[in-house]
Scaffold this active site. Sequence first.
Site, PDB file in Angstrom:
ATOM      1  N   ASP A 254       0.856  -1.185   0.000  1.00 27.86           N
ATOM      2  CA  ASP A 254       0.000   0.000   0.000  1.00 27.86           C
ATOM      3  C   ASP A 254       0.894   1.238   0.000  1.00 27.86           C
ATOM      4  O   ASP A 254       2.121   1.151   0.133  1.00 27.86           O
ATOM      5  CB  ASP A 254      -0.887  -0.034   1.240  1.00 27.86           C
ATOM      6  CG  ASP A 254      -2.085   0.903   1.150  1.00 27.86           C
ATOM      7  OD1 ASP A 254      -2.254   1.576   0.111  1.00 27.86           O
ATOM      8  OD2 ASP A 254      -2.857   0.963   2.123  1.00 27.86           O
TER       9      ASP A 254
ATOM     10  N   GLU B  28       2.475   5.109  -4.073  1.00 30.44           N
ATOM     11  CA  GLU B  28       2.391   6.046  -5.203  1.00 30.44           C
ATOM     12  C   GLU B  28       3.695   6.799  -5.489  1.00 30.44           C
ATOM     13  O   GLU B  28       3.892   7.141  -6.683  1.00 30.44           O
ATOM     14  CB  GLU B  28       1.250   7.043  -4.958  1.00 30.44           C
ATOM     15  CG  GLU B  28      -0.129   6.422  -5.022  1.00 30.44           C
ATOM     16  CD  GLU B  28      -0.464   5.603  -3.780  1.00 30.44           C
ATOM     17  OE1 GLU B  28      -1.296   4.684  -3.877  1.00 30.44           O
ATOM     18  OE2 GLU B  28       0.123   5.884  -2.715  1.00 30.44           O
TER      19      GLU B  28
ATOM     20  N   ASP C  42      -9.414   3.743  -1.903  1.00 25.98           N
ATOM     21  CA  ASP C  42     -10.266   4.080  -0.764  1.00 25.98           C
ATOM     22  C   ASP C  42     -11.650   4.528  -1.213  1.00 25.98           C
ATOM     23  O   ASP C  42     -11.994   5.725  -1.171  1.00 25.98           O
ATOM     24  CB  ASP C  42      -9.593   5.175   0.069  1.00 25.98           C
ATOM     25  CG  ASP C  42      -8.260   4.712   0.641  1.00 25.98           C
ATOM     26  OD1 ASP C  42      -8.010   3.499   0.644  1.00 25.98           O
ATOM     27  OD2 ASP C  42      -7.469   5.576   1.077  1.00 25.98           O
TER      28      ASP C  42
END
Length: 669
Positions: free
Chosen positions: A363, A366, A440
């Site tokens: 996770d 980015e 999300d």
Amino acid sequence: IVGYWEDGLAIYADGTREERRDLASDDDTGAGEERRRLEEDEFDTAGMWDERFGDHHDTKPRGPMSVGMELTFPGSTHLFGLPEHASSTQLRATGGRDGRDHHYKEPYRLYNLDVFEYELDETMALYGHIPLVVSQSMKTGTVGAFWFNPTETFVDVEEDPAEAGGADASSRTHFVSESGVIDLFLLPGPGPAEMYGQYARVTGRTALPPIFGLGYHQCRWNYRDETDVFQVHAKFEELDYPYDVLWLDIEHTDGKRYFTWDRKTFPNPIEMQQKLGGDGRRMVTIIDPHIKRDDRYYIHQEATALGLYIKDRHGKKDYDGWCWPGSSSYLDFTDERVRTWWARQFSYDKYKGSTPDLFTWNDMNEPSVFNGPEVSMQKDLLNLAGCEHREWHNLYGMLFHRSTGEGLVRRNDDGNVRPFVLSRSFFAGSQRYGAIWTGDNESKWSHLAIAAPMLLGLNVAALSFVGADVGGFFGNPDAELMTRWMQAGAYQPFFRGHAHHDSKRREPWMFGDETMVRLRRAAMARYALLPQWYTVFWEAGVTGMPVMRTMWMQYPKTQSLFSVDDQYLIGSDLLVKPVVGPGITSTVVQFPAADCWYDVDTMQRMAGVPSEPNSSVAVTVASDIDKIPVYQRGGSIVTRKLRLRRSSHLMAMDPYTLYVALGDDGKAA
């Protein structure tokens, strides 16, 4: 020189203007050109191209370096691709030269970002991006354009105003990237199968996932401790509710130090995994790319000593950003040496408490930096090769994903156990490394409705192992929304339920017995079809064709289906129409009339679908709370396993049942 007037004469830094000179005399002596050169040399250009974003400063030491290109798709008004955006699968107009209003006011933005509660029907950047545009046209067939550039990119989509709606209508895309080089791959098709085969040869093929990866995954931020894990697992067992993987979020670690366990809440991780593994289940733990800057933390100690971190803009100090652990350093996954080192951290002797039944969730890759511009890294940071972050930003998540997957392979002596790694960020080629989810999302009907278009958009870019979190990450779904989401999730490639720590507990039994039975029925339908899912993933790995297909991928000559994105195909043989609104008891399905169709629950042939090639027919079908419309194509054979088991592992030796749906010619294959 700081600018020019419309007459082409220069404006100087002191506010004065260039005077028009006698070109003949200047040319004769060369004095004019020499004087201008000296004036420019004397002007200090330091800081000229600096940009500021709030309190953040981008020095842009090399000045502007953008590249761009306009691509025209003659004879086409249906463009797709450019994921990830929370918008329709078909690309909508962002601007034009006719002065008309268009669906979007801003171009599609491709810049991987950690976006909190993202907006719908927007061109805003999300977690991952693939700069691929696919055109589907009756005139020119299926063609693609892959703009191979990992820097921040904007893409405008236009329809030619002079020809829009006519027989020769065309569409344009205008790519502008902040930096890089022009590296364009044209994929001529002419059909979907040929075009996706061409794209696979460029970026790689979908990896065949382990069978458990196609089952149901139960996740929450966070299961509190081992007791909580065992109670959840036991309840699934008690209810004969099939699931394959139980997940642990960041709170399982020792102070958010990855590759560690909180010894108070998870004192016996190996025994915990063995207990679940004995019942055919696996576990997943989260491991993110930010590393806690703690000199007592062995990962940080070694990475610092070996010089593996991204540097500040001067290339001297390790970059210090803020994420879940607080002050954090970020590994440079653009460097092969770093990726190899990272992969070694997954060996059983290094990752204490791990077993062959433990897999990984990547996770925040980015990468997410809480105190950075747009919650990411400053663009003028340097990797170990001295290259600015702006040059490789969109690659970072994929390279992290890749390195983790390689670690899960190398940890086994024979290197012959397929890995499972979920990633939030991605780029072209991520299909080679594992699963992706849409981030999300929220517990709203609108987010359930956008899930299919988003997942289809990812599949347009050949990213097939994808899913949207069942129930929505933020918020609290009611029983009806949870039921409809579980039904839809059972027919998306990656099937996981997940929830934020502020959300109420939402394991399937939390909604009452009646709803639990409906949720279990949806999961059972998924498990019965695991052989079919596995086969379609194998086909994707061989041919490059997506797993979850838009209607035009299978029916490229049926123009009435080109824009449809609220229904889709699993492979070539199952048509799915999720129900995405409250109180719905009937829904409209667009059936391709080239084939006949059978309801998968009754195996009755659908009436009202004439045999007409290159056309479709809309049929209203029943879809009360117990029904998700799913249909098998006539002329196909679908494989199922019908014995109720609690995991895919327990189904391994079960017999297969073949569902043969005859076509109009009385045949099936």
